[in-house]
Design an enzyme around this catalytic site. Structure first.
Site, PDB file in Angstrom:
ATOM      1  N   ASP A 123      73.903   2.259 -44.399  1.00 29.42           N
ATOM      2  CA  ASP A 123      72.847   1.292 -44.115  1.00 29.42           C
ATOM      3  C   ASP A 123      72.742   1.066 -42.621  1.00 29.42           C
ATOM      4  O   ASP A 123      73.045   1.964 -41.829  1.00 29.42           O
ATOM      5  CB  ASP A 123      73.140  -0.017 -44.869  1.00 29.42           C
ATOM      6  CG  ASP A 123      71.885  -0.718 -45.324  1.00 29.42           C
ATOM      7  OD1 ASP A 123      71.182  -1.279 -44.464  1.00 29.42           O
ATOM      8  OD2 ASP A 123      71.599  -0.707 -46.530  1.00 29.42           O
ATOM      9  N   HIS A 350      70.126  -6.122 -42.552  1.00 29.19           N
ATOM     10  CA  HIS A 350      69.986  -5.502 -43.865  1.00 29.19           C
ATOM     11  C   HIS A 350      71.322  -5.105 -44.484  1.00 29.19           C
ATOM     12  O   HIS A 350      71.638  -5.444 -45.626  1.00 29.19           O
ATOM     13  CB  HIS A 350      69.081  -4.278 -43.702  1.00 29.19           C
ATOM     14  CG  HIS A 350      68.665  -3.621 -44.959  1.00 29.19           C
ATOM     15  ND1 HIS A 350      69.296  -2.509 -45.465  1.00 29.19           N
ATOM     16  CD2 HIS A 350      67.665  -3.902 -45.812  1.00 29.19           C
ATOM     17  CE1 HIS A 350      68.702  -2.129 -46.584  1.00 29.19           C
ATOM     18  NE2 HIS A 350      67.706  -2.957 -46.813  1.00 29.19           N
ATOM     19  N   SER A 536      66.308  -2.707 -52.101  1.00 31.58           N
ATOM     20  CA  SER A 536      67.497  -2.730 -51.254  1.00 31.58           C
ATOM     21  C   SER A 536      68.546  -3.677 -51.810  1.00 31.58           C
ATOM     22  O   SER A 536      69.736  -3.488 -51.591  1.00 31.58           O
ATOM     23  CB  SER A 536      67.136  -3.193 -49.843  1.00 31.58           C
ATOM     24  OG  SER A 536      66.642  -2.156 -49.070  1.00 31.58           O
TER      25      SER A 536
END
Length: 1354
Positions: A123, A350, A536
């Site tokens: 990620d 994220h 996600s």
């Protein structure tokens, strides 16, 4: 990243043609039913229940909505039984676990909470300082390693220095650094490097820092302005009316200082401070220390000696914080024997959020724990800070290497994008090896591009070895995490969640999981957690659930394999809908961890095997498919037969005798609808596989979407559920009629999350559609997602999308291009949280009108000649207005590499699990811009493909002659504005096979440049139109079936861009029709269907001026012309001689003396001598060298009759007299030689003065400088870029630093070329002499940007 963000604007931004990968997530922070969640969301569809599994999830609300009359009772019931939350239930909703059975599983098995499971997070980089990510539930370190796989944080530390007697070293930035005396360094060698710290930060953090830093800088600058203003006021009080020239200059200087400070504030652009990095070996490990004084803004903070040294994170698991201001943590990893340091930060929140969902542990608030609080993590950053947060091939491959090296059990990857070819590419090949050989379970998000079908992204939704996860929202999530006013009564898939099938017929979505959570975020966000939603989030939710399963299987000695785990979770997933077609939305259903564990227990002794299917239509050898996908009217009009090859696949270490030979299974085949899909009843499967045929007969099915499955059941163990599945998707489109063809959909009723799909056989000849959408019967604003998708072989899905909000009943119009002859899906979806608080459904009327103009060639290619190209246009559907418009707006110039280098990469992070070392090919291209321009590199072979590409990197960077990097890019090049000058583009390609790389050594690259002015093309009705200039074609009415021909002419020679080499290609677009059914006020709104038009740049025309010069020159005799040629050749030869040693210099001096005696008054000779002297090395005696310059300059001046020159320059020559024009040109050249000599003499005088600061300069010497300057300004403007430096030095000599700085700033501003270091060095000197420390610090930071000592590592 597949991520959704809240708000209408964000929705519009995310709902655009997907060209760039993005983390699969959406940030949400709103609290009302219309905007509580992100805009790019998707609605629910559920799979048919798996045979042998009775679990059912909260059902979907995607059934057909009731009419207004029928809905009254339902609305009242919903209101009466409204969803209510308690505080514990609210906290549970922030980190959803009940939906997937995690609560039940952990209640039954509290110690199987992920302990023993290791997850790799592919990620944007996990923050090791984030809440909940320090320890596991059993007290072990949570994060075992933090790695930047992209190289964007790499620092070159190959430079070695030694400390002086005071224990100080000079850092790579030039800063003097004090080394901590307690640091152990047996070799006493310190490796140094530096980094612009903003290169390590996210845009959000940079924005915050810039505001805070600018606030402080503004305060300092305002103080300086106040002081400058006071000085000016005091001067004016003392000298109210200064008549003396010096006083006027002094006042002007004070005013200039004030103006410079104000302009400095206006042009402030903080590029961030520099951090120095120091590396040494302490005898055991490599150590890293970082000096962050520039970031702190306080000389007492951030000193190198105060830094607690770090080593590779996996050794000691320590991290640093740059400063209290940024609150950003970082990790240091050392590679290549200390020559390279990787500074690891995150490139967005994220990854930390993803990691928190999967495995956060909050002992103080267990309800906020991640799904598997006992699991451990490694962070593999694949998002490149140089590209925002986009992944790169290099990052992806290095991440896989790290996952294998750390012996991870699982990988979670919440990144992806659309792809041309499913289940194809270098990354996919390596993933297959990781899963099949190293037994790592790979889980990834399916994408956020729904609600249309065929929107799953790579790699999660398109790769056989990866478990793709869709995003589900439950009523409690809606009420709690999203804070909607009234939660839906049933769970559903988010509207934006991507749908299957893939282009080759695979299901696309494997399972679903909760797609939203409130989870930890990095410390630099200045908050501990936030809400995000997207696939996600569903991927780590599923990954955490599988980590629980892994933990339990390890604890109970159940053989662990990605094959058995996948079968367990798919065959026990809870159905979300009873509608078979919904399986394309939700996959096999909602993950149920407790049921999956019971399945795994029962399957403990079964062979570890997966079942691979390869399908071909009978009579066709290619392509090999993973499902059957009939999409189109022709495919649905006849029965088709398909051969399915079923092969069991064991792990690579499986025993031939113990596992492969004994393997044999008797499978009973089932069809979910035997009237459409016919199959054999049984097959016997052995290790060598088995094939069987499927017959699909769609003749009698209705129009629309139909989904079927063929699956095999183990006759001996039916409890296993389906052993394999063959997904069969049939789309039967409707055919339209009329002139033009129209699809009218009346009174469609929508409630939250409802989707209407229509499949249309786009008429052949259609090229665009015009859509009208009308809403009524709504009492609150409603948001809709509109999507259309067409599939074309070897292309990404052709997708149009829009997010539309109706605040009241109204009409909206759209138009977009389509491909005639291809089936088009129309998807209309009311956003899942839109209108939740309303009891009234939305009534929608929808009309699509198809239009089209067909031409005989879609791509128009003009060959560079004067000949026009004939275009034949037809309208096959209805009468259309033909109004052709063509513009050329770009030029592509091809380049070959000037250099190519192969290099085996030295570090372990570039060694594949197979042991092969990756090789890098660096290609170097050179290009020059005559004027500033916006350019973009273009690599036709490699661009626009990440996952479906056999090469793992195509990273490039563009730098100037100062080594300043203007732009970096990878798969998706972007435009960058460049000033005029020469540039180097380096392209970095990686692969372990050198033979593949060899074929790319001469790879053609195009530099695409935007034209300052578009070039419109003209149309004609006759072939001689471009030459004769008449018979212009403007417009016509096309009658259906009747062709109309016209010509498009090439651009005129005068309009071609200057300095465009032959073979370059002008690029633009051409349209033929106009929108007709709406926007009546715009009479000629061009139709959205546009096509490419190209024009080759022809050879350059012959230069007539050379012939004229020859003819003029012939007035001299042959003897005179010969003497001139001999003289010019001698002078040219003089400049080629080197002066590197005494012998060479002696020879040069003798030739100079000879030429001077032969041509005593020939100014070009003396100008060339001056040029040679200036080029001479000045390393030893600089004063003597400058004196030589003065002598040579004086000789140039003395060779010129200045009175005669002034007289000739004052005369205005006859423009028609070639001889007088030539004389004028010669006089201008002589003037320039005179001015250059005076300029160089002035610089030399100033340099001599500066080199003797302690000696009193005689007044006569000062007079020489002043006299020389006064002579210069007689001939040229001494404040221009060419001569302004001398004016700056003069003002500085006179103590007027303000005026000097103003002139210098004007020079820099006017110079459109690349920065010149001498000018900026001089600027800093002036600023420091004035005493503006804050401005000096600012300019010194910029020096590292404009003039770095070397290019950064790739």
């Amino acid at each position: 990243m597949w991520l959704a963000s809240s708000g209408t604007a964000a929705a519009a931004a995310l709902h655009k043609p997907v060209a760039h990968p993005r983390p699969l997530l959406r940030v949400s922070a709103s609290a009302n039913s219309n905007s509580s969640s992100s805009p790019t969301a998707a609605a629910a569809r559920g799979p048919s229940p798996s045979p042998g599994v009775a679990a059912t999830a909260m059902p979907s609300s995607n059934s057909a909505p009731t009419t207004p009359a029928d809905d009254t009772t339902a609305a009242a019931a919903a209101a009466a039984s409204g969803f209510r939350l308690t505080q514990p239930a609210f906290l549970e909703s922030l980190m959803p676990k009940k939906e997937t059975g995690v609560d039940r599983f952990l209640a039954a098995h509290p110690e199987y909470d992920g302990r023993g499971a290791l997850i790799a997070i592919f990620d944007s980089g996990v923050d090791p300082a984030a809440a909940g990510l320090q320890t596991t539930s059993d007290g072990k370190p949570k994060i075992l390693d933090v790695i930047d796989c992209t190289g964007s944080g790499d620092v070159d530390t190959s430079k070695v220095v030694k400390a002086d007697a005071d224990g100080a070293i000079v850092g790579a930035s030039g800063t003097r650094l004090i080394v901590n005396s307690s640091w152990k360094n047996p070799s006493q060698e310190w490796r140094v490097g530096y980094k612009l710290v903003y290169e390590l930060f996210t845009d959000t953090l940079i924005s915050r820092l810039k505001k805070e830093r600018k606030k402080k800088w503004d305060e300092e600058n305002q103080e300086a302005i106040s002081r400058a203003l006071n000085q000016l006021n005091e001067f004016e009080k003392k000298h109210s009316k200064p008549d003396d020239a010096k006083l006027k200059k002094a006042k002007e200087d004070l005013q200039d200082r004030l103006d410079c400070l104000r302009k400095q504030a206006d042009g402030y652009d903080d590029k961030g401070p520099v951090i120095d990095v120091v590396v040494w070996h302490d005898g055991d490990v490599w150590r890293v220390a970082v000096d962050t004084q520039g970031l702190e803004g306080n000389k007492d903070c951030g000193k190198l000696a105060d830094f607690v040294p770090l080593t590779n994170y996996r050794i000691e698991r320590k991290f640093g914080i740059f400063s209290k201001l940024d609150a950003c943590s970082f990790v240091a990893n050392v590679y290549d024997d200390g020559n390279l340091v990787s500074i690891v930060t995150d490139c967005s929140p994220h990854a930390t959020h993803v990691a928190g969902i999967a495995a956060a542990f909050h002992p103080e608030e267990p309800l906020l724990n991640g799904v598997a609080p006992g699991a451990q993590l490694i962070s593999c950053r694949i998002g490149d800070t140089r590209l925002g947060s986009m992944e790169t091939g290099t990052g992806l491959v290095r991440a896989l290497i790290a996952a294998v090296e750390h012996k991870c059990d699982l990988i979670n990857m919440s990144y992806g994008e659309p792809t041309i070819l499913p289940d194809y590419g270098r990354f996919i090949d390596l993933v297959n090896e990781v899963v099949d050989k190293h037994r790592i379970i790979f889980i990834s998000s399916a994408g956020n591009n729904g609600p249309a079908l065929n929107t799953v992204g790579a790699p999660g939704g398109t790769s056989s070895s990866i478990i793709g996860v869709g995003a589900y929202v439950s009523p409690s999530m809606a009420a709690g995490a999203h804070c909607v006013v009234q939660a839906p009564s049933e769970g559903m898939e988010y509207t934006w969640s991507s749908r299957g099938p893939t282009a080759d017929g695979d299901l696309g979505v494997s399972i679903s999981a909760p797609g939203g959570a409130v989870a930890p975020v990095p410390t630099w966000t200045l908050q501990s957690r936030m809400l995000m939603n997207g696939t996600s989030m569903s991927s780590p939710s599923a990954c955490g659930g599988v980590a629980l399963l892994v933990s339990a299987m390890k604890a109970e000695d159940i053989p662990l394999s990605p094959y058995t785990v996948r079968k367990a979770i798919e065959n026990t997933a809870a159905s979300i809908s009873d509608v078979p077609e919904e399986k394309l939305t939700t996959g096999h259903g909602l993950l149920q961890v407790d049921r999956a564990f019971e399945y795994a227990r029962q399957a403990k002794k079964l062979p570890l095997v997966s079942y691979k299917i390869s399908i071909n239509q009978v009579g066709k050898s290619t392509p090999n498919l993973r499902g059957i996908y009939l999409r189109g009217s022709n495919a649905c009009q006849q029965t088709s037969e398909w051969t399915v090859q079923l092969n069991p696949k064991f792990h690579e270490d499986a025993s031939n005798l113990e596992q492969l030979v004994p393997f044999e299974e008797c499978l009973q085949l089932h069809s979910t609808d035997s009237s459409v899909v016919k199959i054999p009843e049984y097959i016997l499967l052995t290790n060598n596989g088995r094939s069987f045929n499927i017959v699909v007969n769609p003749d009698n099915i209705s129009s629309g979407l139909h989904y079927y499955e063929v699956y095999g059941m183990d006759c001996r163990a039916p409890w296993r559920g389906p052993i394999f599945r063959v997904p069969i998707t049939v789309i039967k489109p409707i055919a339209l009629s009329g002139e033009p063809p129209v699809l009218s959909l009346s009174k469609l009723y929508f409630k939250s999350g409802h989707i209407e799909r229509r499949f249309i056989n786009v008429p052949i000849g259609a090229s665009w559609v015009e859509v009208t959408m009308r809403t009524s019967a709504l009492d609150t604003p409603r948001r809709f997602f509109l999507d259309t998708v067409q599939m074309c072989p070897l292309k990404r899905p052709i997708k149009w999308e829009a997010v539309v909000t109706f605040s009241s009943p109204s009409i909206k119009n759209f138009s977009f291009s389509v491909e005639g002859g291809l089936t088009m899906e129309l998807s209309i979806a009311q956003f899942w949280s839109s209108g939740n608080a309303s009891h009234e459904p939305t009534c929608v009327d929808f009309e699509i009108v198809f239009h089209g103009i067909s031409v005989n060639q879609k791509v128009i290619a003009l060959d560079g000649s004067e000949s026009p190209m004939c275009i034949v246009a037809r309208s096959l559907l209805a009468s259309e207005r033909l109004v052709p418009v063509a513009n050329l707006n770009k030029i592509r110039i091809p380049y070959r590499p000037v250099e190519s280098n192969f290099c085996p990469l030295p570090t372990s992070r570039d060694r594949l699990p197979s042991g092969k070392q990756i090789i890098a090919l660096t290609l170097t291209y050179k290009f020059k811009l005559e004027d500033g321009a916006e350019i973009k590199p273009h690599l036709p072979l490699l661009n626009n493909r990440i996952y479906d590409n056999k090469f793992e990197s195509q990273f490039y960077r563009i730098s100037d002659s100062n080594k300043s990097v203007y732009s970096s890019g990878d798969v998706y090049p972007s435009y960058v504005k460049l000033p005029k000058g020469e540039y180097t583009l380096q392209l970095y390609i990686r692969h372990e096979n050198v033979q593949f790389l060899e074929k790319l050594k001469q790879l053609v690259l195009f530099i695409e440049r935007k034209l300052k002015d578009c070039i419109p093309l003209s149309f004609y009705s006759q072939p001689d139109g471009p030459i004769v200039g008449n018979a212009t074609f403007k417009s016509s009415i096309l009658v259906p079936g009747e062709p109309e021909a016209f010509y498009v002419g090439p651009p005129s020679t005068e309009k071609l861009p200057k300095s465009s080499p032959p073979g370059s290609v002008l690029v633009g677009s051409i349209t033929y029709g106009v929108v007709s059914s709406f926007n009546k006020t715009e009479q000629n709104q061009h139709a959205p269907a546009s096509y490419s038009i190209l024009c080759v740049i022809p050879p350059s025309k012959v230069d007539d001026n050379k012939e004229k010069e020859v003819s003029v020159g012939t007035k001299k005799s042959v003897s005179e012309r010969l003497n001139d040629e001999v003289r010019d050749t001698k002078i040219k030869f003089l400049s080629s001689l080197k002066q590197e040693n005494e012998d060479q210099k002696s020879g040069w001096t003798e030739l100079v003396a000879s030429l001077k005696s032969e041509y005593p008054k020939y100014t070009p000779l003396f100008a060339k001598i001056l040029e040679c002297v200036l080029q001479e090395s000045t390393s030893d005696d600089k004063i003597s060298h400058h004196k030589e310059v003065i002598v040579a300059a004086d000789e140039v001046v003395d060779s010129i009759d200045k009175e005669e020159l002034a007289k000739l320059l004052s005369l205005k020559p006859d423009p028609e007299d070639e001889e007088s024009q030539k004389t004028k040109k010669k006089m201008e050249e002589t003037r320039d030689q005179l001015a250059d000599a005076l300029y160089q003499k002035g610089l030399a005088l100033a340099e001599i003065e500066s080199l003797k600061p302690d000696e009193s300069t005689e007044a006569s010497a000062k007079d020489v400088f002043e006299e020389n300057y006064k002579e210069l300004i007689k001939w040229v403007d001494a404040k221009t870029t060419k001569y302004g430096t001398l004016t700056v030095l003069r003002e500085r000599r006179c103590g007027r630093c303000g005026t000097a700085l103003k002139v210098l700033n004007d020079m820099i501003q006017e110079d459109s070329a690349q920065p010149k270091k001498k000018l900026y060095d001089l600027k800093i000197q002036l600023i420091e002499e004035i005493g503006w420390a804050h401005v000096s610090a600012y300019e010194k930071q910029w020096m590292h940007v404009r003039f770095p000592p070397s290019l950064p590592p790739f």
